[in-house]
Structures are given as C-alpha cells and as structure tokens.
Design a protein around this motif. Sequence first.
Motif, mmCIF file in Angstrom:
data_model
loop_
_atom_site.group_PDB
_atom_site.id
_atom_site.type_symbol
_atom_site.label_atom_id
_atom_site.label_comp_id
_atom_site.label_asym_id
_atom_site.label_seq_id
_atom_site.Cartn_x
_atom_site.Cartn_y
_atom_site.Cartn_z
ATOM 1 N N ALA A 180 0.714 -1.010 0.481
ATOM 2 C CA ALA A 180 0.021 -0.212 -0.279
ATOM 3 C C ALA A 180 0.619 1.353 -0.103
ATOM 4 C CB ALA A 180 -0.877 0.291 1.148
ATOM 5 N N ALA A 181 2.060 1.389 1.260
ATOM 6 C CA ALA A 181 3.066 2.335 0.711
ATOM 7 C C ALA A 181 3.691 2.616 -0.427
ATOM 8 C CB ALA A 181 3.754 2.523 2.120
ATOM 9 N N ALA A 182 4.075 1.454 -1.227
ATOM 10 C CA ALA A 182 4.338 1.741 -2.831
ATOM 11 C C ALA A 182 3.671 2.254 -3.993
ATOM 12 C CB ALA A 182 5.100 -0.066 -3.000
ATOM 13 N N GLU A 195 1.650 6.787 5.652
ATOM 14 C CA GLU A 195 0.987 6.507 6.724
ATOM 15 C C GLU A 195 -0.166 5.877 6.286
ATOM 16 O OE1 GLU A 195 1.504 8.256 11.200
ATOM 17 O OE2 GLU A 195 2.734 9.868 9.573
ATOM 18 N N HIS A 196 -1.176 7.017 5.962
ATOM 19 C CA HIS A 196 -2.088 6.593 6.662
ATOM 20 C C HIS A 196 -2.106 4.857 6.102
ATOM 21 C CE1 HIS A 196 -3.426 8.991 8.664
ATOM 22 N NE2 HIS A 196 -2.969 10.633 7.961
ATOM 23 N N ALA A 197 -2.079 5.201 4.349
ATOM 24 C CA ALA A 197 -2.075 3.897 3.889
ATOM 25 C C ALA A 197 -1.609 2.352 4.874
ATOM 26 C CB ALA A 197 -1.868 4.209 2.892
ATOM 27 N N ILE A 198 -0.711 2.701 5.549
ATOM 28 C CA ILE A 198 -0.106 0.645 5.530
ATOM 29 C C ILE A 198 -1.027 0.889 6.921
ATOM 30 C CG2 ILE A 198 2.077 1.165 7.801
ATOM 31 C CD1 ILE A 198 3.798 3.267 5.690
ATOM 32 N N VAL A 234 -7.130 -0.814 -1.791
ATOM 33 C CA VAL A 234 -8.280 -0.623 -1.408
ATOM 34 C C VAL A 234 -7.333 0.201 -0.739
ATOM 35 C CG1 VAL A 234 -10.334 -0.342 0.594
ATOM 36 C CG2 VAL A 234 -9.636 -2.188 -1.594
ATOM 37 N N ALA A 235 -6.563 0.106 0.642
ATOM 38 C CA ALA A 235 -5.701 0.484 1.438
ATOM 39 C C ALA A 235 -5.415 1.908 0.974
ATOM 40 C CB ALA A 235 -4.661 0.085 1.983
ATOM 41 N N ALA A 236 -4.130 1.727 -0.242
ATOM 42 C CA ALA A 236 -3.649 3.024 -1.061
ATOM 43 C C ALA A 236 -4.800 4.391 -1.784
ATOM 44 C CB ALA A 236 -2.920 2.691 -2.111
ATOM 45 N N GLU A 237 -5.970 3.414 -2.103
ATOM 46 C CA GLU A 237 -7.126 4.577 -3.184
ATOM 47 C C GLU A 237 -7.990 5.117 -1.670
ATOM 48 O OE1 GLU A 237 -7.370 4.707 -5.827
ATOM 49 O OE2 GLU A 237 -7.948 3.074 -7.334
ATOM 50 N N LEU A 238 -8.427 4.475 -0.723
ATOM 51 C CA LEU A 238 -8.924 5.593 0.149
ATOM 52 C C LEU A 238 -7.530 6.642 0.800
ATOM 53 C CD1 LEU A 238 -9.750 2.880 2.992
ATOM 54 C CD2 LEU A 238 -11.093 4.209 1.344
ATOM 55 N N ILE A 243 -8.609 9.847 2.616
ATOM 56 C CA ILE A 243 -8.921 9.278 3.546
ATOM 57 C C ILE A 243 -8.008 8.798 4.844
ATOM 58 C CG2 ILE A 243 -10.730 7.422 4.568
ATOM 59 C CD1 ILE A 243 -12.127 7.501 2.024
ATOM 60 N N GLU A 244 -8.661 9.307 5.863
ATOM 61 C CA GLU A 244 -7.058 9.373 7.685
ATOM 62 C C GLU A 244 -7.668 8.346 8.197
ATOM 63 O OE1 GLU A 244 -6.002 13.119 9.050
ATOM 64 O OE2 GLU A 244 -4.969 13.287 7.143
ATOM 65 N N SER A 245 -6.877 7.653 8.527
ATOM 66 C CA SER A 245 -6.543 6.712 10.023
ATOM 67 C C SER A 245 -7.127 7.122 11.210
ATOM 68 C CB SER A 245 -5.894 5.302 9.513
ATOM 69 O OG SER A 245 -5.897 4.551 10.243
ATOM 70 N N ALA A 246 -8.175 7.092 11.799
ATOM 71 C CA ALA A 246 -8.015 7.207 13.051
ATOM 72 C C ALA A 246 -7.400 7.032 13.932
ATOM 73 C CB ALA A 246 -9.498 7.115 13.910
ATOM 74 N N ILE A 247 -6.600 6.089 13.501
ATOM 75 C CA ILE A 247 -5.974 5.144 14.044
ATOM 76 C C ILE A 247 -4.056 5.690 14.045
ATOM 77 C CG2 ILE A 247 -4.574 3.111 15.713
ATOM 78 C CD1 ILE A 247 -7.328 4.106 16.609
ATOM 79 N N PRO A 248 -3.231 6.202 14.690
ATOM 80 C CA PRO A 248 -1.669 5.908 13.900
ATOM 81 C C PRO A 248 -1.102 5.117 12.921
ATOM 82 C CG PRO A 248 -2.550 7.954 15.328
ATOM 83 C CD PRO A 248 -3.102 6.740 15.249
ATOM 84 N N ALA A 249 -0.054 5.075 12.151
ATOM 85 C CA ALA A 249 0.166 3.338 12.186
ATOM 86 C C ALA A 249 0.928 3.104 12.831
ATOM 87 C CB ALA A 249 1.240 3.556 10.556
ATOM 88 N N ASP A 250 1.643 3.785 13.730
ATOM 89 C CA ASP A 250 2.568 3.304 15.096
ATOM 90 C C ASP A 250 1.639 2.323 15.883
ATOM 91 O OD1 ASP A 250 5.042 3.598 14.233
ATOM 92 O OD2 ASP A 250 4.502 6.003 14.696
ATOM 93 N N GLU A 251 0.307 2.679 16.224
ATOM 94 C CA GLU A 251 0.035 2.566 17.010
ATOM 95 C C GLU A 251 -0.928 1.483 16.157
ATOM 96 O OE1 GLU A 251 -3.090 4.632 19.366
ATOM 97 O OE2 GLU A 251 -1.696 6.562 19.323
ATOM 98 N N VAL A 252 -0.802 0.948 15.289
ATOM 99 C CA VAL A 252 -2.067 -0.008 14.186
ATOM 100 C C VAL A 252 -0.948 -1.205 14.102
ATOM 101 C CG1 VAL A 252 -2.973 -1.220 13.052
ATOM 102 C CG2 VAL A 252 -3.164 1.596 13.152
ATOM 103 N N ILE A 253 0.478 -1.425 14.549
ATOM 104 C CA ILE A 253 1.392 -1.759 14.087
ATOM 105 C C ILE A 253 1.271 -2.213 15.592
ATOM 106 C CG2 ILE A 253 3.828 -1.842 14.231
ATOM 107 C CD1 ILE A 253 4.452 -0.053 11.698
#
Length: 266
Positions: A180-182, A195-198, A234-238, A243-253
């Motif tokens: 997704a990042a790529a 970051e949001h795609a991740i 899908v993540a990349a398109e969003l 469209i942003e993730s409410a939870i930061p990527a580092d917290e998701v990891i």
Amino acid sequence: MLEYQSISALCAAAEEAGVSLSELVLRDQAEEMELPTEVLYQRMRENLQVMRQAIQAGSMPETRSLSGLTGGDAFKMKRYAQEGGIIGGFMNRSIARALAVSEYNAAMGKVVASPTAGSCGILPGTVVSMLEEGKCTEEAAVMALFTAGAVGMVIAQQASIAGAQGGCQAECGSAAAMAAAAIVELAGGTPHMVEHAIAIAIKNILGLVCDPVAGLVEIPCIKRNASGVAGAFVAAELALAGIESAIPADEVIWTMKKAGDAMSSS
C-alpha cells in the motif's frame, strides 16, 4: 541515520526534507552501508527483475508445487482476467500476478521474500502491476521497493513479520502495508498519505491467524496473497482520496503485535 523504529518519524523526516520516502531511505541506506546509491539502486532493480521473472514462470499452466497441493491457478486467473471479470482487468491481472509468485514459491522457484516467502506475491502483485500496466516507470517501481522495505523494517522491529510468531497478519498484513505504501508513492501521494495507507492496510487484516494445511506455505496462504493485493489497493485508494486512519500507523503496528502475542500457539 534513520532508526526505522517509527512510521510517523520516517514520514515526517521525508516531509521535512521535501523528498519521497524512497529517496530518504535510499540515501540513508547508502550512508549506513557506505555504498554509492547507484549500487543499492541496482541491487533493488535486480529484486524487481526476480519478481517479474517469478510472475512469468508462475503463470505457466504446468506450474505445480512439490506437494501437488497447488499450482495452475495463476494461469486460470490470468486467462479469466482477459475477459475483464467483475472488478476489471487491472485488478484481476494484479491478482493473477500475486498468485503466480506464490505458486512459483511453492514450486521451489526463486522469489523475493517481501517480507516473507509466505507473503511473497503481494508486493510483486502491486508494484509490478503498476509498472506493466503503464502506471509508472521502472525507476519509480524500483524506488517504491525502498519505501516498502522501510515499512517492513519498522514492522519487523516493532512487531513481527513471522506467521509462526504473529499470525498471518504479521506476514500478509505486513506485506499489504508495504505494498500500500509503495502504491501511494507510485501514484504521487505524499508521505503523509503513505502513513495512512499503512495503517488502513494493517487494520483491515488484524487478527488473521496462521493456519497452514499440512504445515506448508500453500493452503490457505497462496489465496491470501491474492486478497492481500486487493487490500493493498483499497488502502492506497482510500489514502489517496484523502481519507485518514483515526489510529496512527505506529499504534496499529503495536496493536498487531499485541494481537499476535494473544494468539494461541495452536
């Protein structure tokens, strides 16, 4: 020197420097390894070539794993993609490429572990598709692999990329996030969007367990590579849509690590 401990830190550094994540990572790795950037670029280009060769070899109708459990599905999907299908030719060809690499891996072919052999079809299924479908140049595709690699390094340090340790979320989830990042970078997205795609890619696969049939990385792994490609797009398109993730990527990891630690060893 970059520490690869945080997605947000990497993306912020790229934004501050006014460069893509791949440019930042390439410069950093060249400095750390004391090698010219051209040398590292060429090494990554060779990885891309291995991915393309694996797609070609794995797409053959006679491809079969040593166990005899899998093989030939990439050929079927490639043939089906010629008709367009329901979701369109591009996506179906991308899925076919992911299946090809995964089936070639099961047949003991040469692949790029990205980040693992069990999830080796997801990154090629996306990046090679962007290249071969005329959506980016070869140089951009090679550079995008540096972005994907940086994401994998952070996940490996903060959580896990091993299915045996963290479940399939750690393999196909990590690969989907890398892909997704790529994709976002190849589509002209910002490091902030990366970051949001991740985050979105990993959230959509949290909790997926590792449950291989007969102890082999074939069933259900190969088909999960196909779904991982879809999830990455899908993540990349969003993210590209803003469209942003409410939870930061580092917290998701971090959450992925906790979910993996909580899984039963069985």
